[in-house]
Each structure stands twice: as structure tokens, then as C-alpha cells.
Design a protein around this motif. Structure first.
Motif, PDB file in Angstrom:
ATOM      1  N   ASN A  13      88.446 -20.423  91.946  1.00 49.38           N
ATOM      2  CA  ASN A  13      88.279 -21.407  93.012  1.00 49.38           C
ATOM      3  C   ASN A  13      88.259 -22.831  92.449  1.00 49.38           C
ATOM      4  OD1 ASN A  13      87.750 -22.270  95.739  1.00 49.38           O
ATOM      5  ND2 ASN A  13      85.616 -22.571  95.152  1.00 49.38           N
ATOM      6  N   THR A  14      87.599 -23.019  91.299  1.00 51.99           N
ATOM      7  CA  THR A  14      87.572 -24.339  90.670  1.00 51.99           C
ATOM      8  C   THR A  14      88.971 -24.772  90.252  1.00 51.99           C
ATOM      9  OG1 THR A  14      85.329 -23.893  89.840  1.00 51.99           O
ATOM     10  CG2 THR A  14      86.559 -25.694  88.806  1.00 51.99           C
ATOM     11  N   ARG A  15      89.728 -23.861  89.687  1.00 52.40           N
ATOM     12  CA  ARG A  15      91.089 -24.200  89.265  1.00 52.40           C
ATOM     13  C   ARG A  15      91.973 -24.546  90.456  1.00 52.40           C
ATOM     14  NH1 ARG A  15      92.117 -19.259  84.942  1.00 52.40           N
ATOM     15  NH2 ARG A  15      90.686 -20.003  83.305  1.00 52.40           N
ATOM     16  N   ARG A  16      91.885 -23.761  91.509  1.00 56.60           N
ATOM     17  CA  ARG A  16      92.760 -24.025  92.653  1.00 56.60           C
ATOM     18  C   ARG A  16      92.402 -25.350  93.320  1.00 56.60           C
ATOM     19  NH1 ARG A  16      91.582 -21.212  98.358  1.00 56.60           N
ATOM     20  NH2 ARG A  16      89.406 -21.808  98.576  1.00 56.60           N
ATOM     21  N   GLN A  17      91.120 -25.721  93.330  1.00 57.35           N
ATOM     22  CA  GLN A  17      90.738 -27.013  93.888  1.00 57.35           C
ATOM     23  C   GLN A  17      91.260 -28.169  93.037  1.00 57.35           C
ATOM     24  OE1 GLN A  17      86.481 -26.893  94.323  1.00 57.35           O
ATOM     25  NE2 GLN A  17      86.552 -25.738  96.236  1.00 57.35           N
ATOM     26  N   ILE A  18      91.225 -28.012  91.717  1.00 57.17           N
ATOM     27  CA  ILE A  18      91.767 -29.060  90.833  1.00 57.17           C
ATOM     28  C   ILE A  18      93.267 -29.233  91.068  1.00 57.17           C
ATOM     29  CG2 ILE A  18      92.238 -29.650  88.429  1.00 57.17           C
ATOM     30  CD1 ILE A  18      89.585 -28.308  87.700  1.00 57.17           C
ATOM     31  N   SER A  31     101.845 -28.830  90.606  1.00 60.30           N
ATOM     32  CA  SER A  31     100.464 -28.694  91.079  1.00 60.30           C
ATOM     33  C   SER A  31     100.382 -27.748  92.268  1.00 60.30           C
ATOM     34  CB  SER A  31      99.904 -30.069  91.468  1.00 60.30           C
ATOM     35  OG  SER A  31      99.927 -30.958  90.373  1.00 60.30           O
ATOM     36  N   LEU A  32     101.339 -27.850  93.178  1.00 62.45           N
ATOM     37  CA  LEU A  32     101.330 -26.975  94.357  1.00 62.45           C
ATOM     38  C   LEU A  32     101.585 -25.520  93.963  1.00 62.45           C
ATOM     39  CD1 LEU A  32     100.856 -27.660  97.331  1.00 62.45           C
ATOM     40  CD2 LEU A  32     103.329 -27.559  97.664  1.00 62.45           C
ATOM     41  N   ALA A  33     102.496 -25.298  93.025  1.00 58.81           N
ATOM     42  CA  ALA A  33     102.772 -23.929  92.576  1.00 58.81           C
ATOM     43  C   ALA A  33     101.554 -23.320  91.886  1.00 58.81           C
ATOM     44  CB  ALA A  33     103.976 -23.933  91.636  1.00 58.81           C
ATOM     45  N   LEU A  34     100.874 -24.095  91.053  1.00 59.20           N
ATOM     46  CA  LEU A  34      99.675 -23.600  90.379  1.00 59.20           C
ATOM     47  C   LEU A  34      98.554 -23.334  91.378  1.00 59.20           C
ATOM     48  CD1 LEU A  34      99.672 -25.889  87.214  1.00 59.20           C
ATOM     49  CD2 LEU A  34     100.161 -23.432  87.302  1.00 59.20           C
ATOM     50  N   TYR A  35      98.471 -24.150  92.426  1.00 63.52           N
ATOM     51  CA  TYR A  35      97.453 -23.914  93.462  1.00 63.52           C
ATOM     52  C   TYR A  35      97.684 -22.574  94.150  1.00 63.52           C
ATOM     53  CZ  TYR A  35      95.400 -24.032  98.107  1.00 63.52           C
ATOM     54  OH  TYR A  35      94.743 -23.688  99.270  1.00 63.52           O
ATOM     55  N   PHE A  36      98.911 -22.299  94.554  1.00 65.69           N
ATOM     56  CA  PHE A  36      99.198 -21.022  95.216  1.00 65.69           C
ATOM     57  C   PHE A  36      98.973 -19.849  94.268  1.00 65.69           C
ATOM     58  CE2 PHE A  36     101.897 -23.692  98.087  1.00 65.69           C
ATOM     59  CZ  PHE A  36     101.198 -23.407  99.254  1.00 65.69           C
TER      60      PHE A  36
END
Length: 336
Positions: free
Chosen positions: A129-134, A86-91
Motif C-alpha cells: 500500500n505504501t509503494r502504490r501510494q508513492i 509511475s502509473l504502471a508501477l501503481y497498477f
């Protein structure tokens, strides 16, 4: 050495034997102290009787510490897998979002009218932005879940349900209510937090919007004042250089609102945001208190021999001048 030689009659072999025996006794006398210090250092990090609070506090900087302490090693791959992914996908999404946001701000700082480029940039920006928040919520959720899991599965010492409920409510809102099996309170707590987060975000965006509009309007007014002053001064000094000519449009409102009006709106949104943050902190403390008190009440005797009842009641009373009138109220009864 001279004393040993005198005691042994000059026998060097006997002297060495006594000396080694003395050193051995000294080392044995010091060994327990060194062992105690080593054991103390080990116990500070991983003791067999650590308190629930320390296990939870150690799990915050060291994800998975609680699972190691509870000897539930099979949960570690799940923890690091979900949290790390999840953290890697957020970055990854954040890396795509930032240039789009910069481009969006560049376009809107010059012109607020809707164009195809602005719509395309804004749509792509919202998507990332929606994806990174998820992904960020998934990372935070998995991190908090495993801290709570360490508290729920803690069984080293005899810990009351009250302390566990309070600890879980402190770790994550509504977790204490779930532990107390007060499921009807969970939507209230989560709904309250979701509403407060939305209100904070709404006021933050409004504050940033009118802060930018006020800055642009203020700069525009300053340029207009400087240009008007130049028109007056150029009559006396024709060689006076002309200052920067103000733009035809200042902000997204096209100059319809004054700088003072925009400043008041900016301050209102900032005040509402700060009050919302304070209210959110109050709601967080309130749900901890609720979980603590509710866990205490679970142990109370609420049988028919010890109960309290409140029920509506209707009675009739004589009132002078009006006659008999119905009186509505409540009956309060205690059985013990």
C-alpha cells in the motif's frame, strides 16, 4: 444549355468553354468560405493565439498539449516517461495489494486477536500500500507539473503575472506562492493541505471501523433477540425450528459497547470527515485568493515615499485617583 447555344450561335466548343469558365469562377468564389471553415476548425484545436486558460484546459485531457503548443517537444519524452512508468508501477502494486486486503478483512471479520498469519498479512499489505501510494503521487505530481510548466512557459499573448499566479494556484496548491516568490508561505499552504488530508484519512478510517463494528453488533443483537423469542415460543410449539445461534463474540470490541454507542461514534467520524473536506476546499480557495492578491501587490509602490508603518508605543497619562500611569499601544503612520 439552350441559352448558351443561342448566345454562341450554335458553337458547342465555345459553349463548353464558357461553361467551364463559369464553373471555375463559382469554385473560386466558394474557396474562401471553405478555407475559412477549415481554418476555424484548425484554430479551435491549435491556434497561434490561444489564451492561457484554454492551453491549460486542453492540457488536462491531453497530457503534453501545452508543451506542443509552446514548441518544447523535448519535454514530451520526460512527461510520458515519468507519468507512464509511475502509473504502471501503481497498477502493479495495486494488483498485489487487493488480495492481501481481502485476506486481511476475512481474518479480522472472524477474530481480531493478533496471530502470526494476521501480522504477516498486515505487514505485507502495508508495504504494498505504501509503494502504490508513492507511485500514485508520482504520477499525479508529474501530470500536474507539466500542466503548470505549460502555464509558466506560455508566451503567445501578453499575460500579466497576476493571471499566471492565479492560474498556477488553481492548478496546484502553493504553485502561485512559488511563482510570486513568497517562499515562506509554501510550507504553510502545503502543511495545511497535508494536515487536512491526514485528518480526512483518519476520520475515514475511523468511520469505516465503527461502521463495521456497528453492523456486526446490530446483527448480533438481532440474532440474540430472535433466539430469545424462540425460547419463549418453543414452549407453546416444541417443533418450532431453532434460529441461527449468535456467535460468542460480535466485533473487535467483544461486545463491550452497545449498538447505539457504536452508531454515535460512526456518525461522529463521518461528520468530522465531511467538515474536514469542506475545510480543505476552503483552504484551496484561500490560497488561490492569496496568490491573486499577492501578485497584485507586487506592482504597488512601497518605497519610502509611499509606506505604512505600525510600531509599538509607550506613553504616560494622568488618571484621576491613580496618578500618572504608563499607556501601551501602537503608532500607525502613513507616508505619501
Amino acid at each position: 444549355d439552350s441559352l448558351l447555344l443561342q448566345l454562341t450561335g450554335g458553337d458547342s466548343l465555345l459553349r463548353d468553354t464558357l461553361l467551364l469558365d463559369s464553373l471555375r469562377r463559382d469554385s473560386l468564389a466558394l474557396a474562401p468560405a471553405d478555407t475559412a471553415r477549415t481554418e476555424k476548425k484548425r484554430n479551435w484545436f491549435m491556434s497561434d493565439s490561444m489564451s492561457l486558460s484554454r492551453v491549460c484546459w486542453m492540457s488536462i485531457p491531453i497530457p503534453g498539449y501545452g508543451q506542443i503548443y509552446n514548441k518544447q517537444y523535448w519535454k514530451l519524452p520526460i512527461l510520458y516517461g515519468t507519468f507512464g512508468t509511475s502509473l504502471a508501477l501503481y497498477f502493479h502494486e495495486n494488483k498485489k495489494f487487493k488480495p492481501l486486503k481481502r485476506r486481511f478483512e476475512e481474518i479480522t471479520s472472524q477474530e481480531m486477536s493478533r496471530t502470526e498469519e494476521l501480522d504477516a498479512v498486515q505487514s505485507e499489505m502495508i508495504r504494498h500500500n505504501t509503494r502504490r501510494q508513492i507511485y500514485l503521487f508520482a504520477a499525479i505530481g508529474s501530470y500536474i507539473y507539466f500542466i503548470g510548466d505549460a502555464a509558466v512557459n506560455y508566451a503567445t499573448n501578453d499575460v500579466s503575472s497576476v493571471k499566471k499566479a492565479t492560474t498556477l494556484a488553481t492548478i496546484c496548491p502553493a504553485a502561485g506562492q512559488i511563482y510570486n516568490k513568497s517562499y515562506w508561505k509554501v510550507p504553510i499552504v502545503l502543511g495545511g493541505f497535508a494536515s487536512m488530508i491526514y485528518i480526512i484519512d483518519w476520520n475515514t478510517r475511523g468511520y469505516q471501523r465503527f461502521k463495521k463494528a456497528y453492523r456486526l453488533r446490530y446483527d448480533y443483537d438481532q440474532k440474540v433477540a430472535a433466539h430469545n423469542q424462540w425460547k419463549e415460543d418453543v414452549k407453546n410449539d416444541p417443533d418450532l425450528p431453532e434460529p441461527e445461534n449468535p456467535a460468542s463474540s460480535t466485533d473487535e470490541f467483544k461486545g463491550r459497547y452497545s449498538a447505539d454507542f457504536l452508531k454515535n461514534l460512526k456518525n461522529n467520524y463521518r461528520r468530522n470527515r465531511d467538515l474536514s473536506i469542506i475545510a480543505t476546499a476552503g483552504l484551496y480557495i484561500l490560497q488561490i485568493v492569496d496568490a491573486h492578491v499577492d501578485a497584485h501587490l507586487k506592482d504597488f509602490d512601497v518605497s519610502d515615499d509611499l509606506s505604512m508603518r505600525i510600531e509599538p508605543a509607550v506613553d504616560y497619562a494622568f488618571i484621576a485617583g491613580t496618578g500618572v500611569r504608563p499607556v501601551v499601544g501602537f503608532n500607525f503612520s502613513i507616508n505619501f
